[in-house]
Write a protein that holds these residues in place. Structure first.
Motif, PDB file in Angstrom:
ATOM      1  N   ASN A 224      -1.388  -6.907  -3.294  1.00 44.01           N
ATOM      2  CA  ASN A 224      -0.817  -6.410  -4.527  1.00 44.01           C
ATOM      3  C   ASN A 224      -1.874  -6.532  -5.619  1.00 44.01           C
ATOM      4  O   ASN A 224      -2.423  -7.617  -5.837  1.00 44.01           O
ATOM      5  CB  ASN A 224       0.432  -7.233  -4.875  1.00 44.01           C
ATOM      6  N   ILE A 225      -2.175  -5.430  -6.293  1.00 43.17           N
ATOM      7  CA  ILE A 225      -3.245  -5.427  -7.298  1.00 43.17           C
ATOM      8  C   ILE A 225      -2.911  -6.352  -8.453  1.00 43.17           C
ATOM      9  O   ILE A 225      -3.760  -7.121  -8.925  1.00 43.17           O
ATOM     10  CB  ILE A 225      -3.480  -3.994  -7.813  1.00 43.17           C
ATOM     11  N   VAL A 226      -1.665  -6.305  -8.929  1.00 43.65           N
ATOM     12  CA  VAL A 226      -1.272  -7.168 -10.043  1.00 43.65           C
ATOM     13  C   VAL A 226      -1.365  -8.633  -9.643  1.00 43.65           C
ATOM     14  O   VAL A 226      -1.813  -9.477 -10.428  1.00 43.65           O
ATOM     15  CB  VAL A 226       0.152  -6.814 -10.514  1.00 43.65           C
ATOM     16  N   ALA A 227      -0.961  -8.961  -8.411  1.00 48.03           N
ATOM     17  CA  ALA A 227      -1.057 -10.335  -7.933  1.00 48.03           C
ATOM     18  C   ALA A 227      -2.507 -10.802  -7.920  1.00 48.03           C
ATOM     19  O   ALA A 227      -2.804 -11.962  -8.238  1.00 48.03           O
ATOM     20  CB  ALA A 227      -0.446 -10.443  -6.534  1.00 48.03           C
ATOM     21  N   ALA A 228      -3.428  -9.915  -7.552  1.00 47.42           N
ATOM     22  CA  ALA A 228      -4.847 -10.274  -7.547  1.00 47.42           C
ATOM     23  C   ALA A 228      -5.350 -10.560  -8.964  1.00 47.42           C
ATOM     24  O   ALA A 228      -6.129 -11.499  -9.177  1.00 47.42           O
ATOM     25  CB  ALA A 228      -5.669  -9.156  -6.907  1.00 47.42           C
ATOM     26  N   ILE A 229      -4.900  -9.775  -9.935  1.00 43.89           N
ATOM     27  CA  ILE A 229      -5.276 -10.026 -11.325  1.00 43.89           C
ATOM     28  C   ILE A 229      -4.731 -11.375 -11.781  1.00 43.89           C
ATOM     29  O   ILE A 229      -5.429 -12.167 -12.439  1.00 43.89           O
ATOM     30  CB  ILE A 229      -4.761  -8.903 -12.238  1.00 43.89           C
TER      31      ILE A 229
ATOM     32  N   MET B  21       3.508  -0.705 -23.188  1.00 46.29           N
ATOM     33  CA  MET B  21       3.422   0.311 -22.159  1.00 46.29           C
ATOM     34  C   MET B  21       4.832   0.742 -21.789  1.00 46.29           C
ATOM     35  O   MET B  21       5.687  -0.094 -21.468  1.00 46.29           O
ATOM     36  CB  MET B  21       2.718  -0.243 -20.916  1.00 46.29           C
ATOM     37  N   ILE B  22       5.094   2.038 -21.838  1.00 42.26           N
ATOM     38  CA  ILE B  22       6.404   2.559 -21.469  1.00 42.26           C
ATOM     39  C   ILE B  22       6.217   3.634 -20.398  1.00 42.26           C
ATOM     40  O   ILE B  22       5.482   4.596 -20.588  1.00 42.26           O
ATOM     41  CB  ILE B  22       7.148   3.151 -22.683  1.00 42.26           C
TER      42      ILE B  22
ATOM     43  N   VAL C 212       7.091  -2.460 -20.992  1.00 40.05           N
ATOM     44  CA  VAL C 212       6.286  -3.649 -20.741  1.00 40.05           C
ATOM     45  C   VAL C 212       5.649  -4.111 -22.039  1.00 40.05           C
ATOM     46  O   VAL C 212       4.869  -3.371 -22.658  1.00 40.05           O
ATOM     47  CB  VAL C 212       5.196  -3.386 -19.676  1.00 40.05           C
ATOM     48  N   LEU C 213       5.980  -5.318 -22.443  1.00 40.82           N
ATOM     49  CA  LEU C 213       5.357  -5.930 -23.618  1.00 40.82           C
ATOM     50  C   LEU C 213       4.174  -6.753 -23.132  1.00 40.82           C
ATOM     51  O   LEU C 213       4.338  -7.730 -22.401  1.00 40.82           O
ATOM     52  CB  LEU C 213       6.356  -6.828 -24.344  1.00 40.82           C
ATOM     53  N   LEU C 214       2.974  -6.348 -23.500  1.00 43.11           N
ATOM     54  CA  LEU C 214       1.774  -7.052 -23.065  1.00 43.11           C
ATOM     55  C   LEU C 214       1.435  -8.124 -24.096  1.00 43.11           C
ATOM     56  O   LEU C 214       0.929  -7.818 -25.172  1.00 43.11           O
ATOM     57  CB  LEU C 214       0.619  -6.071 -22.899  1.00 43.11           C
ATOM     58  N   GLU C 215       1.744  -9.372 -23.759  1.00 43.54           N
ATOM     59  CA  GLU C 215       1.569 -10.445 -24.722  1.00 43.54           C
ATOM     60  C   GLU C 215       0.381 -11.314 -24.330  1.00 43.54           C
ATOM     61  O   GLU C 215       0.292 -11.804 -23.214  1.00 43.54           O
ATOM     62  CB  GLU C 215       2.832 -11.312 -24.785  1.00 43.54           C
TER      63      GLU C 215
ATOM     64  N   HIS D 259      -2.313   2.806 -15.382  1.00 38.59           N
ATOM     65  CA  HIS D 259      -2.457   3.411 -14.057  1.00 38.59           C
ATOM     66  C   HIS D 259      -1.175   3.212 -13.255  1.00 38.59           C
ATOM     67  O   HIS D 259      -0.594   2.126 -13.239  1.00 38.59           O
ATOM     68  CB  HIS D 259      -3.640   2.798 -13.306  1.00 38.59           C
ATOM     69  N   LYS D 260      -0.763   4.255 -12.562  1.00 38.47           N
ATOM     70  CA  LYS D 260       0.479   4.221 -11.801  1.00 38.47           C
ATOM     71  C   LYS D 260       0.495   3.095 -10.775  1.00 38.47           C
ATOM     72  O   LYS D 260       1.515   2.427 -10.578  1.00 38.47           O
ATOM     73  CB  LYS D 260       0.696   5.561 -11.079  1.00 38.47           C
ATOM     74  N   GLN D 261      -0.633   2.885 -10.090  1.00 41.88           N
ATOM     75  CA  GLN D 261      -0.657   1.894  -9.023  1.00 41.88           C
ATOM     76  C   GLN D 261      -0.372   0.498  -9.555  1.00 41.88           C
ATOM     77  O   GLN D 261       0.290  -0.318  -8.890  1.00 41.88           O
ATOM     78  CB  GLN D 261      -2.012   1.912  -8.309  1.00 41.88           C
ATOM     79  N   MET D 262      -0.853   0.192 -10.759  1.00 43.64           N
ATOM     80  CA  MET D 262      -0.589  -1.114 -11.357  1.00 43.64           C
ATOM     81  C   MET D 262       0.902  -1.287 -11.623  1.00 43.64           C
ATOM     82  O   MET D 262       1.491  -2.336 -11.321  1.00 43.64           O
ATOM     83  CB  MET D 262      -1.378  -1.273 -12.648  1.00 43.64           C
ATOM     84  N   MET D 263       1.529  -0.274 -12.195  1.00 40.88           N
ATOM     85  CA  MET D 263       2.950  -0.371 -12.494  1.00 40.88           C
ATOM     86  C   MET D 263       3.781  -0.437 -11.211  1.00 40.88           C
ATOM     87  O   MET D 263       4.762  -1.175 -11.137  1.00 40.88           O
ATOM     88  CB  MET D 263       3.394   0.810 -13.348  1.00 40.88           C
ATOM     89  N   GLN D 264       3.385   0.331 -10.211  1.00 36.38           N
ATOM     90  CA  GLN D 264       4.114   0.289  -8.949  1.00 36.38           C
ATOM     91  C   GLN D 264       4.020  -1.097  -8.318  1.00 36.38           C
ATOM     92  O   GLN D 264       5.031  -1.654  -7.848  1.00 36.38           O
ATOM     93  CB  GLN D 264       3.573   1.344  -7.979  1.00 36.38           C
ATOM     94  N   ASP D 265       2.824  -1.689  -8.305  1.00 37.89           N
ATOM     95  CA  ASP D 265       2.663  -3.024  -7.738  1.00 37.89           C
ATOM     96  C   ASP D 265       3.380  -4.081  -8.569  1.00 37.89           C
ATOM     97  O   ASP D 265       3.892  -5.072  -8.025  1.00 37.89           O
ATOM     98  CB  ASP D 265       1.176  -3.366  -7.630  1.00 37.89           C
ATOM     99  N   LEU D 266       3.426  -3.879  -9.885  1.00 35.32           N
ATOM    100  CA  LEU D 266       4.144  -4.814 -10.743  1.00 35.32           C
ATOM    101  C   LEU D 266       5.632  -4.841 -10.382  1.00 35.32           C
ATOM    102  O   LEU D 266       6.236  -5.912 -10.236  1.00 35.32           O
ATOM    103  CB  LEU D 266       3.969  -4.422 -12.214  1.00 35.32           C
ATOM    104  N   LEU D 267       6.215  -3.658 -10.209  1.00 38.08           N
ATOM    105  CA  LEU D 267       7.641  -3.574  -9.931  1.00 38.08           C
ATOM    106  C   LEU D 267       7.971  -4.002  -8.501  1.00 38.08           C
ATOM    107  O   LEU D 267       8.899  -4.785  -8.272  1.00 38.08           O
ATOM    108  CB  LEU D 267       8.141  -2.151 -10.186  1.00 38.08           C
ATOM    109  N   THR D 268       7.231  -3.490  -7.531  1.00 39.90           N
ATOM    110  CA  THR D 268       7.544  -3.816  -6.139  1.00 39.90           C
ATOM    111  C   THR D 268       7.189  -5.252  -5.785  1.00 39.90           C
ATOM    112  O   THR D 268       7.805  -5.848  -4.904  1.00 39.90           O
ATOM    113  CB  THR D 268       6.801  -2.863  -5.183  1.00 39.90           C
ATOM    114  N   GLY D 269       6.209  -5.823  -6.477  1.00 36.87           N
ATOM    115  CA  GLY D 269       5.791  -7.179  -6.152  1.00 36.87           C
ATOM    116  C   GLY D 269       6.540  -8.265  -6.883  1.00 36.87           C
ATOM    117  O   GLY D 269       6.663  -9.386  -6.379  1.00 36.87           O
TER     118      GLY D 269
END
Length: 325
Positions: free
Chosen positions: A178-183, A63-64, A78-81, A19-29
């Motif tokens: 930030n969604i990623v921060a919440a996860i 994820m690319i 993004v390498l999801l390990e 999802h775009k929002q996850m990637m956006q929050d990952l980068l901006t956060g």
């Protein structure tokens, strides 16, 4: 079983980060660099993460995304390990995967306006318990040889996002929108309130209709991966609507009260198990000591000593060899 758990975790993470929002929050956060501010997230799209080498080996777990930056595409790999131990040679893996990506971009003739290959940001997202200590540049894994050969040593870095280190860092904020921060906060929670609060924030932030798919991905991850790992002894009812984070939050408000009792009981059970293991170790050592005395003071056969002390005959043979040296 462990590989099945890892596969479920990898799949659920991949579902969320599609999802775009996850990637956006990952980068901006979490990417604290000036170029991120110049990204056009409206021009952002996911690209294939499957590459087939000449040996016909597949690489499908990553994820690319590509995002428009100024006058060109920039790729985020993004390498999801999901692993319990740090991979000391992750930098070599990253170098190999980026080579495959660039080969594919060359075949597509996906060059920048100047005819060069587009820039790529490799990110390793790690959620293990042990802090990441592996080299983040492949150059650090190659022995330097003075006299000229060091000029040919490869150098390629990746951006490491170690969830545990991020949550424990002094600058971490539980209230980061930030969604990623919440996860991250859910996975590395300090207590049950952390989990409930983070779910409540996600329900508030992801309330729009167009965010239903992301809500569903998060709920699937929470029910199929997080809860079975965190509280396998407790039964959690399935939500009636897998896009309703408010329902998940309400369920937690009631069920989560039992978590401290579960942790205490689990601690007592682990203590009892450790006690039994220590008792077994002491009993075994006592048998070995008795066998050593019989070996030293008698002419009994190894078979007879093994029967008397209830030890494998191979164990007695090993003890006899030790006493004779």
């Amino acid at each position: 079983m462990a590989s099945q758990v890892h596969n479920r975790h990898d799949h659920s993470y991949k579902l969320m980060f599609s999802h775009k929002q996850m990637m956006q929050d990952l980068l901006t956060g979490f990417v604290k660099e000036a170029w991120v501010e110049q990204l056009d997230f409206d021009r952002m799209e996911q690209v294939s993460g499957s590459y087939i080498t000449d040996e016909l080996r597949d690489r499908e777990d990553d994820m690319i995304w590509r995002i428009w930056w100024r006058d060109r595409w920039l790729y985020v790999y993004v390498l999801l390990e999901f692993q319990s131990r740090v991979d000391n040679f992750m930098a070599v893996r990253v170098m190999s995967y980026l080579g495959l990506l660039y080969q594919d971009l060359i075949r597509q003739e996906a060059f920048t306006p100047s005819g060069k290959l587009p820039p790529v940001l490799p990110i390793v997202l790690y959620n293990g318990e042990q802090r990441w200590q592996a080299a983040q540049n492949v150059a650090d894994l190659v022995e330097p040889v003075p006299g000229g050969l060091e000029h040919y040593r490869p150098a390629l870095s990746y951006l490491l996002l170690d969830e545990g280190a991020i949550v424990d860092s002094p600058g971490w904020s539980d209230e980061m929108r930030n969604i990623v921060a919440a996860i991250f906060r859910i996975e590395k929670h300090r207590d049950e309130k952390d989990v409930s609060d983070a779910i409540g924030h996600l329900a508030e932030w992801l309330s729009d209709t167009e965010q239903a798919s992301l809500r569903r991905a998060i709920i699937i991850w929470f029910y199929r991966v997080f809860l079975p790992n965190r509280a396998p002894e407790l039964e959690f009812p399935e939500v009636s609507d897998f896009t309703n984070l408010h329902e998940v939050h309400d369920m937690l408000a009631e069920r989560i009260k039992k978590w401290p009792e579960l942790w205490e009981e689990r601690g007592r059970a682990e203590g009892r198990q450790e006690g039994r293991q220590e008792a077994e170790i002491r009993a075994l050592e006592s048998k070995r000591n008795a066998a050593r005395k019989l070996i030293a003071l008698t002419e009994m056969s190894d078979q007879l000593i093994a029967e008397i002390e209830e030890l494998p005959v191979e164990e007695v043979e090993k003890l006899r060899a030790e006493t004779q040296h």
